[in-house]
Each structure stands twice: as structure tokens, then as C-alpha cells.
Write an enzyme that holds these catalytic residues in place. Structure first.
Site, PDB file in Angstrom:
ATOM      1  N   GLN B 110       0.849  -1.202   0.000  1.00  0.00           N
ATOM      2  CA  GLN B 110       0.000   0.000   0.000  1.00  0.00           C
ATOM      3  C   GLN B 110       0.879   1.245   0.000  1.00  0.00           C
ATOM      4  OE1 GLN B 110      -1.817   0.510   3.785  1.00  0.00           O
ATOM      5  NE2 GLN B 110      -3.432   1.875   3.086  1.00  0.00           N
ATOM      6  N   SER B 113       0.990   6.615   2.807  1.00  0.00           N
ATOM      7  CA  SER B 113       1.659   7.628   3.641  1.00  0.00           C
ATOM      8  C   SER B 113       2.898   8.182   2.961  1.00  0.00           C
ATOM      9  CB  SER B 113       2.094   7.003   4.965  1.00  0.00           C
ATOM     10  OG  SER B 113       0.979   6.651   5.729  1.00  0.00           O
ATOM     11  N   SER B 147       4.774  -1.697   4.335  1.00  0.00           N
ATOM     12  CA  SER B 147       5.101  -3.099   4.616  1.00  0.00           C
ATOM     13  C   SER B 147       5.143  -3.837   3.288  1.00  0.00           C
ATOM     14  CB  SER B 147       4.051  -3.774   5.497  1.00  0.00           C
ATOM     15  OG  SER B 147       3.343  -2.839   6.233  1.00  0.00           O
ATOM     16  N   GLU B 230      -9.122  -1.244   6.303  1.00  0.00           N
ATOM     17  CA  GLU B 230      -7.901  -1.391   7.095  1.00  0.00           C
ATOM     18  C   GLU B 230      -8.244  -1.445   8.576  1.00  0.00           C
ATOM     19  OE1 GLU B 230      -5.083   1.868   6.928  1.00  0.00           O
ATOM     20  OE2 GLU B 230      -3.519   0.575   7.769  1.00  0.00           O
ATOM     21  N   GLU B 363      -5.069   9.628  18.365  1.00  0.00           N
ATOM     22  CA  GLU B 363      -5.699  10.956  18.374  1.00  0.00           C
ATOM     23  C   GLU B 363      -6.651  11.110  17.187  1.00  0.00           C
ATOM     24  OE1 GLU B 363      -2.466  10.325  19.020  1.00  0.00           O
ATOM     25  OE2 GLU B 363      -2.743  10.718  21.151  1.00  0.00           O
TER      26      GLU B 363
END
Lengths: 369, 393
Positions: B110, B113, B147, B230, B363
Site C-alpha cells: 500500500q 503515507s 510493509s 484497514e 488521536e
């Protein structure tokens, strides 16, 4: 069964359609007959038990005998449904002796296979109570507050829940030779105590050479008391869930409508994140409460689930109501706002049937930790 | 389970002995019989059956000793890429990719990020520019925390295609060939000393337009499908009592009475109770999800387990006393299937720190719960009407 390897495979942690329907009926009744302002006013009245509400629960809804078999005048349902009723009674902090009569006393009588008093409690025509201190924990020594001498009972039991309106009390007593016994008593002196929980006023039960009907003696009496206290501990979590859920939903609603600095206070992260954590906690409390109700219904690992229920629910309900007071700000600290009734209920319930640390100690011995 | 489904399973098992059939061949047959994802359409591994019967189908295959894929290696493909390909891929894309993904012949990673886009994923800046002559997309940028990038054949990739509009609008979602020229994978060493993850540098990587998922500029919506799945993949599975980290510490406690103190015992019991509450919550969630759709409730499970894992692994080191001062090995390595339960206590303590960061920080999850579950007001968004290229960074 090995507590370390047991799976939760058979447990049903949800609510059936019947249970949801039952919830809707109880909630509707309570919304109409037990609004917060009336409940608050009743705490300072002569009659702190709402007997009219009790009669409605018994007569109109028929929820006082859910776990009792039909041949004994009950509904032939189970503790799972009783737990749903407790959730709603907790949500309304309703001042009725349901926990004492329909949980503690009923569980003891069911364990004994008793057939005379049970039908009266199941129908709600009589109110029962268990004459033990409300702080009594499952697994502790058999209470020795009351002694038997010459067939008569004498002694004083303090902090008894739901005794003020009770018609019959189940009294654990110790015979002269030390035998544990359980009696049904109608002639006790019952006096109110000024109680932290204003919506469940406790009482001092005094017996001075009073007659009683012997229900059980020896291991049967001990087993009946264990059944009552463990079933009570497991199911009290459902009442605590109702209390916590009221705290969460009421506080979330308030955070949306209360404006400060030109914004709803629920838009500030300091408030949002606390409410999110509270939602997680209440979500967990629901799973624990359902597991407890399911475990006593199936009589599967009852001691462990009773201990788990109180080890978790006590703190969770207290946190929820404390957060409700804090996040309401000034109004949450007033007499007028019902938040304090829930705080008092939650804190008292956390002491009832043993504090969380006692239940953790019980878990330690049950799981060899 | 309905008779037709039971018959299909029986026929498959009769024709392909699970004990002797090679894994990819068996899974291929299961896909072709529409018994992979039963709610997927016919021809794509399913039979448009209700999602609720999937568990029964899985159980039936498990009971017959049928092979399954290693979730550590194929979890991203099965849990995230597959539902996204199904929901947003063209017919051609779905036919090309779903079967080898299911059989394990192809591995997925994936590419979401970036160093500058973590919690604020929509701020990502990996550029995809369309080449007018060919219609292909040319991708340049850097991804991180990937990953399996060093083993994957394919990736799901979100890019910036229009920097002149606000951030949520200018993204486009692709399938990226990890063997394509210009894809460079470097290990990302983490605090534990090893590298589970990678940095992926994309330099002039060519992607055919046929490998786009969803419309140009609609990448954020496509990414939501991936991300909702996810959270379910991370937080939605049930465990037996003492099945997680608490079981490891409980075992240590039982085996080492010489370590016992009253304070440690109470600390352990508090965590045991919390772990049991979290386990029952996941089980309740699982019972609900078995019939329904993934929802934000998965966030609660993830939030709870992150905190628990950190508390439990911290207590474990204290419980061990002097032995807690040791670490098993700082040598750089690339674990193939890292397990918190099998690692050393020090590894558990350090690795658990990632639990409240990966897959949505705690958060961010609190914000999601507050807004989507409780309906509290959204954060004030200063970047809402600003073109992506004009955002402060």
C-alpha cells in the site's frame, strides 16, 4: 473448566429482537412515569420508593418475574431479559426495589427451588429483599450479623438495599452450632439510613427474637447466598451500563448545544477526545455486561464473570458519571440537574457487592494469577 | 447455510483434495467456484451471496483442512486491495488482479503515507502527470511505512494529479507495478532495530491509464474504501481469553512466583480485566459485523488494543526486573512475519509504541469516533478552500 483456555464461543453478546422490544416498552414507561424531576423530588419525600411505578412494571409490563419458570408464575424467560430491564432502570435511576426483589431475592429462591414466595415475587404482588449489607462480596464468609437462638432470629444488618418496601426479607443467619442458615422473615424492623445513593435508599434491618421460616441450612444456604450475590454482581453491571449510557448520551447532547467562545463546546478537542474515550469505555462496558448476563443465564463460569463484571463495571460507570459532571460544567454541579443522582448511583454501585479490588482478588484466585 | 452453497463446497472438496492439491491451485479452484469472497459477483471469486454467510463458508473449508494464505504476507491484498479493486476497478482490472491476489500468486502493498502526509493523508504530494502522447501517467514522489514493498508485485497508490484545487479533490488512485522501472525500495529501520517497513521512491514511474481506480480527481473517495477496511482488518478479529499480550505476561507471572509483589499483582489484574473487556468488545463487534458492514466501531477496538498493548508490555519489563534490562538483539534484520507474542519482552515494549501510530493514530481515531459516531462538530479546517499547492508545509 480451565479459565485460561476457555473460549467465549457459546456466548451471545448481542440483544435479540424480543429483548429490544422489551427495552422499548420499559423505556417508554419510565420516560412517562419516572422523569428526572419527579425522581429528584421523590428523594426528599416521605416515600422514597416509587410504588406506583413498581406496580406498573409488575402489572402492565410483567417484568418482575422474567427468569422465573411459568409454572411458578414467572415469564419463563431468563436473566438476559432481566439485564435489559436493569439497563433501562439504571438509565432512569428509577427508585424501585427491582434489584433487591427481582435479582437478589429471586436468584436465592431459584437456587433453592423454593415455590411459595417465588410466585409472589414473580408477579410483583410481594416485594422481596436480601438482608445482607449491600457491600457484601460474593465468595466472602457467610454473614454472621444475625444469630439463631431457640428458633428465633436476633441481630442487626446495616446497609441493606431495597428493604424499605420489602414485604419479605431473606435473612442469612448462623445457628448456635455455627450452621449457616437462610430464613424468610416478615417481622423485621426496617429503618432508613441517609444514603449516598439517594435513589436507592438503604436501611438498617433489626431483628429482636423474630420468627422466621427456615428455607435452607448448611451448604444449601451457602450456595443460595452465592447464587444471589454472584448473579447480582454479574447483573449489576447492566444497571451500571444504563447509568453510564445516560451519562454519555446526555453529555454528548449537551456538548452539541452548549456554546462558549462562539462554538459548541463539543467542537473542542479537549472535550471531543474525552467523549470519544468515554464512548469506547461504554462500548466495552456493554460487552462485559452482556457477557455477565449471558454467563449467569447459561450458568457458565458464573463466579469469574460476576467478578469480571464488577471489576470492570464499577470503575467504568463511575468514570462515565464523573465525566458527565465535569463536562457539564457549572450546571452539572447543581442540585437541579440530575447528573448528581447518577454520580451517587454509580459510586455507590461501585462499592455494592464488593469493590473492584475484591473482585480482582477473586479473579486472581480463579485464574491462578 | 443454504443447500446450494453446501453442495458447491462439497463438490470443490471432492474434486480437489485439500491435503494434496497445491495451495495456489486449490485457492484458484475455490475462486472459480465463487467460494472466495461469496458476496463478490460471479466470475470474480463470488456468487453475490449475503456477506453474512462468509464466516460459515470459511469455517467449512477450515474444517476440511483447506489451505489459506498467510495473513502477514497477504493481509493488505485480501483485506484492503481486494475490496477497493472490487468497488472501484474497471471490469478489466478486476479480472486481471483479483484471482492472483486471492491465490497468493501475487503480493500487494500500500503506497499511501508520505514523509509530509501522515495523519493528514490528503495532503500527499506524490505527483502523477498524464503524458499527452500515450495517455500514460508518470509518477514522481516518495512513500513511507510500506510493509512488504520489497516483496510485493503490485501496490495500491494514491497520487496528486491536480495541485491547483483543494487537497481532497486533486487526488487519483492507481494500481502500481512494483517491478516497473523507477520504483526503488529501501528498508526503513525502526526503533526495535529491525525493518518491517520500507521507504519507496518513485522516479518517472509509468502507469497505464487502464490501471486507474475511480475517476481522475476522485482518489480520496477510493482511498476511503481502503481505509475503512484497514481498520476492520486491524481491530476486527476475535481472540480466546489470554490470547493476546496479556497471556504472555500472565504465563510469566504464573511461572515466576519469586517475582510477585502485591502492587505488581494488582497492576497485572487491572490489565487482565481491561484485556478481557477489550476481548469481549471485539467479540461483540465481530458478532455484529458478521452480518453487516464495516463501520467506525472498529476504531474503538484499535484504540483499546493500542493502549493495552503498551501498558501490558511496559508492565512485563517491570515484572522481569533485572532481566528486563536486556534486549535480544539489535542487529539489523528484515523480519518476514513479525509477531509481538513471539518476540522478546523488550521487543514487545518497543513495538507496541507503534500500535497507537500505525493505521491511524489514537488521536485521529478519537476524532473519528467523536465526529462519526457521536456526531460532535468537525474540526475547524483552515485548509478546506486552499489549493493544495498553496498549503503551508
Amino acid at each position: 473448566m480451565n479459565p485460561m483456555t476457555t473460549d467465549q464461543a457459546g456466548a451471545d453478546l448481542g440483544y435479540s429482537e424480543v429483548e429490544e422490544e422489551l427495552r422499548a416498552n420499559v423505556r417508554a414507561l419510565l420516560a412517562e412515569r419516572a422523569p428526572a424531576n419527579a425522581t429528584l423530588a421523590r428523594t426528599e419525600s416521605e416515600q422514597t420508593t416509587d410504588l406506583a411505578l413498581w406496580r406498573a412494571l409488575a402489572g402492565e409490563l410483567g417484568v418482575t418475574g422474567l427468569p422465573v419458570p411459568e409454572e411458578l408464575g414467572g415469564a419463563g424467560a431468563s436473566w438476559r431479559e432481566t439485564a435489559v430491564v436493569l439497563e433501562e432502570l439504571g438509565r432512569a435511576v428509577a427508585p424501585v426495589p427491582f434489584f433487591g426483589s427481582c435479582v437478589l431475592a429471586t436468584a436465592a429462591l431459584l437456587a433453592l427451588g423454593e415455590r411459595k414466595i417465588l410466585p409472589q415475587l414473580a408477579s410483583g404482588e410481594a416485594i422481596g429483599g436480601l438482608a445482607v449489607p449491600f457491600a457484601a462480596a460474593p465468595g466472602a464468609a457467610f454473614p454472621a450479623d444475625v444469630r439463631v437462638s431457640g428458633g428465633l432470629l436476633s441481630g442487626t444488618v446495616r446497609h441493606v438495599a431495597d428493604a424499605l418496601a420489602a414485604d419479605v426479607l431473606l435473612v442469612p443467619a448462623v445457628a448456635a452450632d455455627g450452621t449457616a442458615e437462610l430464613y424468610a422473615v416478615t417481622g423485621a424492623l426496617v429503618e432508613p439510613m441517609v444514603s449516598l445513593d439517594m435513589t436507592r435508599e438503604l436501611a438498617v434491618v433489626t431483628l429482636e427474637e423474630v420468627e422466621g421460616i427456615l428455607l435452607a441450612s448448611g451448604p444449601d444456604a451457602t450456595a443460595a447466598l452465592d447464587a444471589a450475590l454472584e448473579t447480582g454482581a454479574a447483573l449489576l453491571a447492566s444497571e451500571q451500563l444504563g447509568v453510564a449510557e445516560w451519562a454519555l448520551t446526555t453529555t454528548v447532547a449537551y456538548a452539541k448545544e452548549r456554546h462558549q467562545f462562539g462554538r459548541p463546546i463539543g467542537g473542542f478537542q479537549a472535550v471531543k477526545h474525552r467523549l470519544a474515550d468515554l464512548w469506547v469505555l461504554v462500548t466495552q462496558l456493554r460487552a462485559v455486561a452482556r457477557a455477565g448476563a449471558d454467563a449467569v443465564t447459561r450458568d457458565e463460569e458464573r463466579p469469574l464473570y460476576a467478578a469480571l463484571a464488577q471489576a470492570f463495571a464499577s470503575g467504568a460507570a463511575v468514570t462515565a458519571t464523573e465525566e458527565a459532571v465535569q463536562l457539564h460544567g457549572g450546571i452539572g454541579f447543581t442540585w437541579e440537574h440530575p447528573a448528581h443522582l447518577y454520580l451517587k448511583r454509580a459510586k455507590s454501585a461501585s462499592l455494592a457487592l464488593g469493590t473492584a479490588d475484591r473482585h480482582r482478588a477473586r479473579i486472581a484466585s480463579l485464574t491462578h494469577l | 447455510m443454504e443447500a446450494e452453497l453446501s453442495r458447491a463446497i462439497r463438490e470443490l472438496l471432492d474434486a480437489h483434495d485439500p491435503a494434496t492439491t497445491p495451495v495456489a491451485e486449490f485457492l484458484g479452484a475455490r475462486f472459480d467456484a465463487g467460494l472466495a469472497w461469496v458476496h463478490f459477483p460471479e466470475g470474480l471469486g463470488g456468487r453475490s451471496a449475503p456477506r453474512s454467510v462468509q464466516q460459515e463458508v470459511n469455517d467449512a473449508f477450515a474444517a476440511a483442512g483447506a489451505p489459506t494464505l498467510d495473513i502477514g504476507r497477504h493481509g493488505i491484498g485480501l483485506g484492503m486491495a481486494a475490496p477497493t479493486l472490487l468497488a472501484h476497478g474497471s471490469d478489466e482490472v478486476r479480472r486481471r488482479f483479483l484471482r492472483p491476489l486471492w491465490t497468493g500468486e501475487e503480493t500487494w502493498c500500500q503506497l499511501f503515507s508520505e514523509p509530509g502526509a501522515g495523519s493528514d493523508l490528503a495532503a500527499l504530494g506524490t505527483r502523477a502527470v498524464r503524458e499527452p502522447e500515450t495517455g500514460d501517467w508518470i509518477v514522481d514522489g516518495q512513500k513511507v511505512w510500506t510493509s512488504l514493498a520489497h516483496e510485493a508485485d503490485w501496490a495500491i497508490l494514491v497520487t496528486r494529479t491536480d495541485p491547483d484545487v483543494p487537497k481532497h479533490r486533486g487526488m487519483t488512485y492507481f494500481v502500481c507495478d512494483m517491478r516497473a522501472p523507477g520504483v526503488e525500495v529501501r528498508p526503513l529501520r525502526q526503533a526495535t532495530g529491525e525493518a518491517e517497513f520500507n521507504e519507496v521512491f518513485l522516479t518517472g514511474v509509468r502507469i497505464p491509464d487502464a490501471h486507474r481506480l475511480g475517476a481522475v480527481g476522485d482518489g480520496w473517495r477510493v482511498a476511503q474504501t481502503t481505509l475503512m477496511n484497514e481498520r476492520v482488518a486491524i481491530g476486527g478479529h476475535a481472540e480466546p481469553r489470554e490470547g493476546g499480550m496479556i497471556g504472555v505476561v500472565a504465563r510469566t507471572w504464573r511461572e515466576h512466583p519469586e517475582l510477585h509483589t502485591p502492587a505488581l499483582q494488582d497492576a497485572l489484574l487491572r490489565l487482565w480485566v481491561d484485556a478481557e473487556a477489550a476481548r469481549l468488545t471485539s467479540e461483540r463487534l465481530r458478532q455484529q459485523l458478521a452480518a453487516g458492514q464495516p463501520g467506525p466501531e472498529g476504531s474503538a477496538a484499535k484504540l483499546a488494543f493500542a493502549r493495552l498493548n503498551q501498558q501490558i508490555s511496559g508492565l512485563e519489563l517491570e515484572l522481569l526486573g533485572a532481566d528486563g534490562l536486556e534486549y535480544h538483539d539489535w542487529t539489523f534484520r528484515r523480519p518476514t512475519n513479525p509477531s509481538m507474542l513471539e518476540g522478546s519482552p523488550g521487543y514487545r515494549y518497543l513495538r507496541a509504541k507503534g500500535n497507537s501510530i500505525e493505521g491511524g493514530t489514537s488521536e485521529i481515531l478519537r476524532g473519528i469516533i467523536a465526529e462519526r459516531v457521536l456526531g460532535l462538530p468537525s474540526e475547524i479546517r483552515v485548509d478546506k478552500d486552499v489549493a493544495w499547492k498553496d498549503l503551508p508545509r
